[in-house]
Design a protein around this motif. Structure first.
Motif, PDB file in Angstrom:
ATOM      1  N   LYS A 205       0.836  -1.205   0.000  1.00 44.90           N
ATOM      2  CA  LYS A 205       0.000   0.000   0.000  1.00 44.90           C
ATOM      3  C   LYS A 205       0.871   1.254   0.000  1.00 44.90           C
ATOM      4  CE  LYS A 205      -3.806  -2.204   2.520  1.00 44.90           C
ATOM      5  NZ  LYS A 205      -4.652  -2.160   3.734  1.00 44.90           N
ATOM      6  N   PRO A 206       0.402   2.330  -0.650  1.00 43.84           N
ATOM      7  CA  PRO A 206       1.183   3.577  -0.690  1.00 43.84           C
ATOM      8  C   PRO A 206       1.334   4.190   0.698  1.00 43.84           C
ATOM      9  CG  PRO A 206      -0.566   3.568  -2.348  1.00 43.84           C
ATOM     10  CD  PRO A 206      -0.834   2.411  -1.435  1.00 43.84           C
ATOM     11  N   ARG A 207       2.376   4.973   0.838  1.00 45.83           N
ATOM     12  CA  ARG A 207       2.594   5.728   2.077  1.00 45.83           C
ATOM     13  C   ARG A 207       3.004   7.156   1.717  1.00 45.83           C
ATOM     14  NH1 ARG A 207       4.875   2.379   7.221  1.00 45.83           N
ATOM     15  NH2 ARG A 207       3.457   0.607   7.049  1.00 45.83           N
ATOM     16  N   ARG A 208       2.780   8.062   2.662  1.00 45.43           N
ATOM     17  CA  ARG A 208       3.124   9.465   2.451  1.00 45.43           C
ATOM     18  C   ARG A 208       3.864   9.992   3.667  1.00 45.43           C
ATOM     19  NH1 ARG A 208       1.343  14.634   3.422  1.00 45.43           N
ATOM     20  NH2 ARG A 208      -0.177  13.859   4.933  1.00 45.43           N
ATOM     21  N   ILE A 209       4.960  10.697   3.422  1.00 44.57           N
ATOM     22  CA  ILE A 209       5.708  11.299   4.513  1.00 44.57           C
ATOM     23  C   ILE A 209       6.018  12.751   4.147  1.00 44.57           C
ATOM     24  CG2 ILE A 209       6.767   9.109   5.188  1.00 44.57           C
ATOM     25  CD1 ILE A 209       9.373  10.118   3.890  1.00 44.57           C
ATOM     26  N   GLU A 210       6.316  13.548   5.167  1.00 49.57           N
ATOM     27  CA  GLU A 210       6.801  14.909   4.957  1.00 49.57           C
ATOM     28  C   GLU A 210       8.169  15.039   5.620  1.00 49.57           C
ATOM     29  OE1 GLU A 210       4.045  17.869   6.199  1.00 49.57           O
ATOM     30  OE2 GLU A 210       2.473  17.253   4.783  1.00 49.57           O
ATOM     31  N   PHE A 211       9.047  15.783   4.983  1.00 54.18           N
ATOM     32  CA  PHE A 211      10.371  15.995   5.555  1.00 54.18           C
ATOM     33  C   PHE A 211      10.882  17.366   5.110  1.00 54.18           C
ATOM     34  CE2 PHE A 211      10.839  13.940   1.474  1.00 54.18           C
ATOM     35  CZ  PHE A 211      11.934  14.549   0.877  1.00 54.18           C
ATOM     36  N   LYS A 212      11.878  17.858   5.830  1.00 53.88           N
ATOM     37  CA  LYS A 212      12.452  19.155   5.467  1.00 53.88           C
ATOM     38  C   LYS A 212      13.966  19.036   5.402  1.00 53.88           C
ATOM     39  CE  LYS A 212      12.372  20.853  10.278  1.00 53.88           C
ATOM     40  NZ  LYS A 212      11.900  21.914  11.179  1.00 53.88           N
ATOM     41  N   MET A 213      14.565  19.857   4.534  1.00 54.51           N
ATOM     42  CA  MET A 213      16.008  19.866   4.345  1.00 54.51           C
ATOM     43  C   MET A 213      16.474  21.295   4.118  1.00 54.51           C
ATOM     44  SD  MET A 213      16.467  16.572   1.817  1.00 54.51           S
ATOM     45  CE  MET A 213      18.184  16.993   1.523  1.00 54.51           C
ATOM     46  N   PRO A 214      17.717  21.602   4.469  1.00 55.51           N
ATOM     47  CA  PRO A 214      18.229  22.953   4.184  1.00 55.51           C
ATOM     48  C   PRO A 214      18.250  23.212   2.678  1.00 55.51           C
ATOM     49  CG  PRO A 214      19.667  21.785   5.714  1.00 55.51           C
ATOM     50  CD  PRO A 214      18.695  20.780   5.182  1.00 55.51           C
ATOM     51  N   ARG A 215      17.898  24.408   2.288  1.00 54.58           N
ATOM     52  CA  ARG A 215      17.988  24.769   0.878  1.00 54.58           C
ATOM     53  C   ARG A 215      19.451  24.890   0.470  1.00 54.58           C
ATOM     54  NH1 ARG A 215      13.704  29.820   0.577  1.00 54.58           N
ATOM     55  NH2 ARG A 215      12.012  28.858   1.778  1.00 54.58           N
ATOM     56  N   ALA A 216      19.690  24.705  -0.819  1.00 53.57           N
ATOM     57  CA  ALA A 216      21.048  24.837  -1.336  1.00 53.57           C
ATOM     58  C   ALA A 216      21.553  26.264  -1.108  1.00 53.57           C
ATOM     59  CB  ALA A 216      21.075  24.493  -2.827  1.00 53.57           C
ATOM     60  N   ASN A 217      22.762  26.361  -0.563  1.00 53.01           N
ATOM     61  CA  ASN A 217      23.415  27.663  -0.328  1.00 53.01           C
ATOM     62  C   ASN A 217      22.581  28.576   0.566  1.00 53.01           C
ATOM     63  OD1 ASN A 217      25.501  26.888  -2.127  1.00 53.01           O
ATOM     64  ND2 ASN A 217      24.220  27.524  -3.862  1.00 53.01           N
ATOM     65  N   SER A 218      21.866  27.980   1.519  1.00 53.58           N
ATOM     66  CA  SER A 218      21.024  28.786   2.403  1.00 53.58           C
ATOM     67  C   SER A 218      20.802  28.034   3.702  1.00 53.58           C
ATOM     68  CB  SER A 218      19.686  29.087   1.731  1.00 53.58           C
ATOM     69  OG  SER A 218      18.798  29.723   2.636  1.00 53.58           O
TER      70      SER A 218
END
Length: 305
Positions: A205-218
């Motif tokens: 079955k499909p799954r959904r996640i959310e995540f965050k990462m630093p932007r490039a050069n920021s």
């Protein structure tokens, strides 16, 4: 739909072979053009591009290998099936044929009863291949036009395919075909991906996640949504969307709802929400909640203005 017969170009310096080939193919419903050498084959291809080319290997003026290579350089020459007809059965001749760009080869002496069927089979296989190439090109164009990043993971966490998409804050591109998600993503996010992938493999079955990462050069953060879908051979397809704008809008709405616009301090609604949480937590542990009320003298005058 056109009923025009498919055209076959035959190049052979033996007039008897040319005659028999022509008769066999015309009997099987083909149109045929015959020439006696490689130069004539290249010229005939330019004048009237055929559906298939049969080239004898050893011919005067220009041999079959050279003629094959030159036809491949002509407009339309990349896709036409070219079959080398040779009496040489050594592996070197076969390698030379494929290096020149040949699609297939037929060994002499030719088995005439099945000759026409062999030619038709090669044409059908070539047509199927061309349809597949068009379909793949169309799919690739659709993938490139979509904003999402597409990632295919094998069950051991190796990245098998990566289409970067057009994200506002793009993910870094992994090394083609060899990168592990532990090398591609920060540790906590790689573990989050791995857990989601294993869940998809286990349940289908499909799954959904959310995540965050630093932007490039920021130092600012970019927010992403990953949708994990079952794919072929225990692989997992991940569609990554950039949800930074949505997250920022959510944060602005939350701030407007729960913080005072003038002072930036939490407002009455925020207080009520936090109080309700504290009361629920106290009930769970059979505890109590204390509220400290602070009254500032004459603050009403400031508050009113």
């Amino acid at each position: 739909m056109s009923d025009e017969k498919e055209l076959v170009l035959i190049a052979d310096d033996d007039p008897t072979i040319r005659k028999v080939m022509r008769a066999a193919l015309e009997r099987d419903g083909f149109r045929v053009v015959v020439v006696g050498d490689g130069v004539g084959a290249v010229r005939a291809f330019v004048e009237q591009p055929p559906s298939l080319v049969l080239l004898d290997v050893e011919m005067p003026a220009m041999d079959g290998f050279t003629a094959c290579a030159k036809i491949r350089e002509l407009p339309g020459g990349q896709s036409v099936p070219i079959v080398m007809v040779t009496g040489r059965e050594d592996i070197e001749a076969v390698n030379d044929a494929y290096q020149a760009g040949a699609t297939d080869f037929i060994a002499k002496p030719i088995n005439w009863p099945i000759f026409g069927h062999r030619v038709r089979y090669i044409l059908r296989a070539s047509a199927d291949y061309q349809r597949l190439r068009k379909s793949e090109a169309k799919n690739e164009a659709l993938l490139q036009a979509m904003p999402d990043t597409f990632v295919v993971l094998s069950s051991d966490g190796k990245i098998r395919s990566f289409v970067p998409g057009n994200l506002e804050h793009p993910l870094s591109t992994p090394d083609a075909g060899s990168s592990d998600i532990a090398e591609f993503l920060p540790g906590p996010i790689a573990r989050q991906w791995s857990e989601a992938m294993q869940g998809v493999i286990a349940t289908g079955k499909p799954r959904r996640i959310e995540f965050k990462m630093p932007r490039a050069n920021s130092s600012a953060q970019a927010y992403y949504e990953g949708r994990f879908l079952p794919y072929v051979e225990d692989q997992t397809l991940i569609l990554v969307a950039d949800i930074t704008a949505r997250k920022q809008a959510d944060l602005r709405i939350h701030k407007l709802a729960y913080y005072d616009t003038l002072t930036g301090l939490p407002n009455r609604e925020y207080f009520r929400q936090q109080l309700a949480k504290m009361i629920d937590r106290a009930r769970e542990v059979d505890g109590e909640v204390a509220i400290l009320y602070v009254d500032l003298d004459d603050f009403k005058r400031i508050n009113d203005t």
